[in-house]
Design a protein around this motif. Structure first.
Motif, short mmCIF file in Angstrom:
data_model
loop_
_atom_site.label_atom_id
_atom_site.label_comp_id
_atom_site.label_asym_id
_atom_site.label_seq_id
_atom_site.Cartn_x
_atom_site.Cartn_y
_atom_site.Cartn_z
N SER B 70 0.81 -1.22 0.00
CA SER B 70 0.00 0.00 0.00
C SER B 70 0.84 1.27 0.00
CB SER B 70 -0.98 0.02 1.17
OG SER B 70 -0.53 -0.76 2.23
N PHE B 221 -0.68 7.80 6.02
CA PHE B 221 -1.32 9.11 6.15
C PHE B 221 -1.69 9.45 7.59
CE2 PHE B 221 -2.86 7.48 1.98
CZ PHE B 221 -2.08 8.30 1.19
N ASP B 222 -2.39 8.51 8.21
CA ASP B 222 -2.94 8.77 9.54
C ASP B 222 -1.87 9.23 10.52
OD1 ASP B 222 -5.21 7.90 8.41
OD2 ASP B 222 -5.14 5.89 9.28
N ILE B 225 -1.16 12.86 10.08
CA ILE B 225 -2.19 13.67 10.74
C ILE B 225 -1.88 13.78 12.22
CG2 ILE B 225 -4.62 13.71 11.43
CD1 ILE B 225 -5.34 12.48 8.78
N ILE B 250 1.44 14.41 3.35
CA ILE B 250 0.06 14.61 2.90
C ILE B 250 -0.89 14.57 4.10
CG2 ILE B 250 -1.81 13.57 1.58
CD1 ILE B 250 0.40 12.75 -0.49
N LYS B 254 -3.24 17.72 5.31
CA LYS B 254 -4.65 17.57 5.62
C LYS B 254 -4.98 18.19 6.98
CE LYS B 254 -8.78 15.49 5.37
NZ LYS B 254 -9.74 15.75 4.31
N ASN B 257 -4.81 22.04 6.89
CA ASN B 257 -6.03 22.56 6.28
C ASN B 257 -7.20 22.48 7.24
OD1 ASN B 257 -5.13 23.34 3.70
ND2 ASN B 257 -5.21 21.22 2.97
N SER B 276 3.04 9.54 -6.85
CA SER B 276 2.19 10.18 -7.85
C SER B 276 1.10 11.05 -7.20
CB SER B 276 1.58 9.14 -8.79
OG SER B 276 0.74 8.28 -8.08
N PHE B 277 0.65 10.64 -6.03
CA PHE B 277 -0.34 11.44 -5.30
C PHE B 277 0.14 12.84 -4.94
CE2 PHE B 277 -3.24 8.07 -3.59
CZ PHE B 277 -4.36 8.68 -4.08
N ASN B 279 1.23 15.13 -6.39
CA ASN B 279 0.85 16.21 -7.30
C ASN B 279 -0.66 16.44 -7.28
OD1 ASN B 279 1.64 18.17 -9.07
ND2 ASN B 279 1.30 16.89 -10.88
N MET B 280 -1.37 15.61 -6.57
CA MET B 280 -2.83 15.67 -6.55
C MET B 280 -3.36 16.41 -5.35
SD MET B 280 -4.22 14.42 -9.11
CE MET B 280 -2.94 14.61 -10.32
N THR B 281 -2.50 16.70 -4.40
CA THR B 281 -2.96 17.37 -3.21
C THR B 281 -3.20 18.84 -3.52
OG1 THR B 281 -0.65 17.72 -2.63
CG2 THR B 281 -1.75 15.82 -1.65
N ASN B 282 -3.82 19.50 -2.57
CA ASN B 282 -4.12 20.90 -2.75
C ASN B 282 -3.61 21.66 -1.53
OD1 ASN B 282 -5.14 23.25 -3.76
ND2 ASN B 282 -7.24 22.84 -3.10
N PRO B 283 -2.53 22.41 -1.62
CA PRO B 283 -1.69 22.63 -2.81
C PRO B 283 -0.79 21.43 -3.08
CG PRO B 283 -0.72 23.67 -0.90
CD PRO B 283 -2.02 23.11 -0.44
N SER B 284 -0.24 21.39 -4.29
CA SER B 284 0.66 20.28 -4.65
C SER B 284 1.90 20.35 -3.78
CB SER B 284 1.02 20.37 -6.12
OG SER B 284 1.65 21.59 -6.39
#
Lengths: 329, 329
Positions: B70, B221-222, B225, B250, B254, B257, B276-277, B279-284
């Motif tokens: 994963s 991820f968790d 956070i 990432i 989160k 934000n 690859s993710f 580049n998908m976050t906001n902001p990258s």
DNA sequence: ATTAAATTTGTAATCGATTACAAGTTATGA
DNA sequence: TCATAACTTGTAATCGATTACAAATTTAAT
């Protein structure tokens, strides 16, 4: 590495006895067992799986075919497969086909070669002809993607219903211009999700607008961006988007943010799969949760049953609509 | 499935001749070759890999050990390994250890059992004792994570330098309170990245504040956070965060934000890996790009060289700082 | 045409286990 | 004590290939 004859010699017994100790099959006296076990320990002996498999023609290895390891959708399924397999004394052999027929053949031939006892296919682009032919002689299960009315047992969810519920959720929120980002409808799941989309719209007497339906060749993020870019060029923009995978949905989300619009106020987004990243986006993604781990477990159980000669039935598992911020801010 | 004797019988030749045709080793007349090939086609014969491997003791299979499928960091590496392997006539066997010693043993034993010709380990939590012991007798390569001064050849990047550059980038932007989200420093890469962080701070005469350094047990991820939540509780909040993996970064993004703060204006974020993710976050996400595909190719090449008996050297590949929106809005 | 050399093909051993069957050993009962 | 049953152990065939080495055949040279 020592072999079985060396152990037999050191223990002063025959190879048959050593084999019996290894597999604790028929009876062996405590004293000889002890002698053999000592020899095994002394020589650090481990039996050759090759020799054994050649004789028994079983490998206790399961082949798992996935199109691409980079798609997070598969990771949870694989965990399920792996846990169940190991619990039953099997190990898995994970193979990435990249949806290439050539690679697929290399791996599928392993089953003919007795290198694996059976296979679980998750590749929607698999060569069904070859798979069906193999399935006549060897245990094969399809997971997630399958062939309707085919001979290969499968585990899946009700794609049509899931899509229907996703779209209905958007309609209930007041959306009328709902875009669909689908993959190529040569895939069964794509056709089924399309049917669910159509059914929801029809049920609420909303027109199906072709300009709001976009097909992508792949499921990666970039294609979601691409799709959304096109959809934002439509004269009357959609107010909601249903994408058939989270990766596509996340790409769409990114493009919407990029264009200065707000999710969910300007455009709501629903994905499909509930990959772990879908909770990391901003806003978090409403999506259809497939029971991926359970699907993996089920597929593995089915395959192992099939390997030991039991009859297996197709299974349809339950899904769930997970409502998060991308539809209800 | 037909075996070699059936083919021999049908073609009216000996098994040796059939074998020679299969491997086009020594000379066979055109006419007998034809006869054999016809028989092969008629019987749909494919040689048993088991029988062959038992005799030749080679499998042309490579074991690839990853801690977890994963983690997107591994996917590109695996692509590199796979492409290179296939180009050289090897196939890969992807195995997820979950950093469990038990599973690891199951898979590592395959190498003793001649089921695979060698192994590439990418698990930072691998049992180095066992791996070193195996490496005495079998080809093994470490990829990304390795043991300093060990006997196992490895391919990696300069982690210390990469971390140094990432932190320096933040310092140049004017940040002085830079948090570090590291993983457990029992891992070499974690210690090295920590060193780079320290070096950058020292070079610019900034204090190293323990309250801004957080260690997580896992890279998911968790945990990012979690880490960020703690860091936001610090009296004087950090103005920048360097996380040792994109997944952690990432997660941090989160949480920032979520807490109503802005990236990069309130807090800048740098990750590591360029998954690859990222580049998908906001902001990258600004991140360190590891040459993952190339690392995979290199590891596979090294292993295959090692399998055929060549001597292999350690390799350190170049990385790159990729500046995106999470540090420069 | 005859012999030697080169080429093609076959025989049988081998890799390392499992397992049917036979042979040997121990236990049981009259 | 001896016959028989029950249990242990060993012998040898087997799985399906590869490959020395030997044998047979073809080619080349005189």
């Amino acid at each position: 590495m020592a072999n079985i004859q060396q152990v037999a010699q050191k223990a002063g017994v025959s190879v048959a006895t050593v084999s019996r100790v290894m597999n604790n099959s028929s009876s062996v006296t405590a004293s000889t067992r002890q002698k053999v076990e000592n020899a095994i320990k002394e020589l650090n002996y481990e039996p050759s799986v090759l020799g054994r498999n050649l004789r028994t023609s079983e490998s206790r290895l399961i082949l798992v075919l996935i199109p691409s390891i980079s798609n997070p959708f598969y990771t949870e399924i694989i965990n399920g497969i792996e846990d169940t397999s190991i619990k039953n004394g099997y190990n898995i052999l994970l193979c990435e086909t990249d949806s290439s027929v050539e690679r697929e053949n290399i791996y599928l031939n392993m089953i003919k070669n007795k290198l694996v006892d059976g296979a679980i296919s998750m590749d929607p682009a698999v060569n069904m002809e070859k798979l069906n032919q193999l399935a006549l002689d060897y245990p094969i299960i399809q997971c997630s993607e399958y062939e309707e009315g085919g001979i290969i047992p499968y585990v899946t969810i009700n794609n049509e219903l899931a899509a229907y519920q996703a779209v209905k959720h958007l309609i209930k929120l007041g959306h009328e211009r709902i875009a669909l980002v689908n993959s190529d409808e040569k895939f069964l799941y794509a056709r089924q999700r399309r049917q669910g989309y159509d059914r929801a719209l029809k049920e609420y007497h909303l027109p199906i607008r072709e300009e709001l339906i976009y097909h992508t060749d792949y499921l990666e993020f970039d294609y979601g961006i691409q799709a959304m870019r096109k959809l934002l060029e439509v004269q009357e923009k959609p107010t909601a988007v249903f994408a058939v995978s989270d990766t596509l949905a996340i790409g769409a989300l990114k493009e919407i943010n990029q264009s200065g619009l707000q999710v969910p106020n300007d455009i709501a987004v629903v994905g499909f799969d509930k990959i772990s990243f879908s909770n990391m986006t901003n806003p978090s993604l409403t999506t259809i949760s497939q029971p991926m781990y359970k699907m993996g477990c089920t597929a593995a159980t089915m395959l192992i049953n099939s390997v030991v000669g039991k009859k297996v039935e197709n299974i349809v598992l339950d899904h769930e609509l997970v409502i998060r911020d991308s539809t209800m801010g």
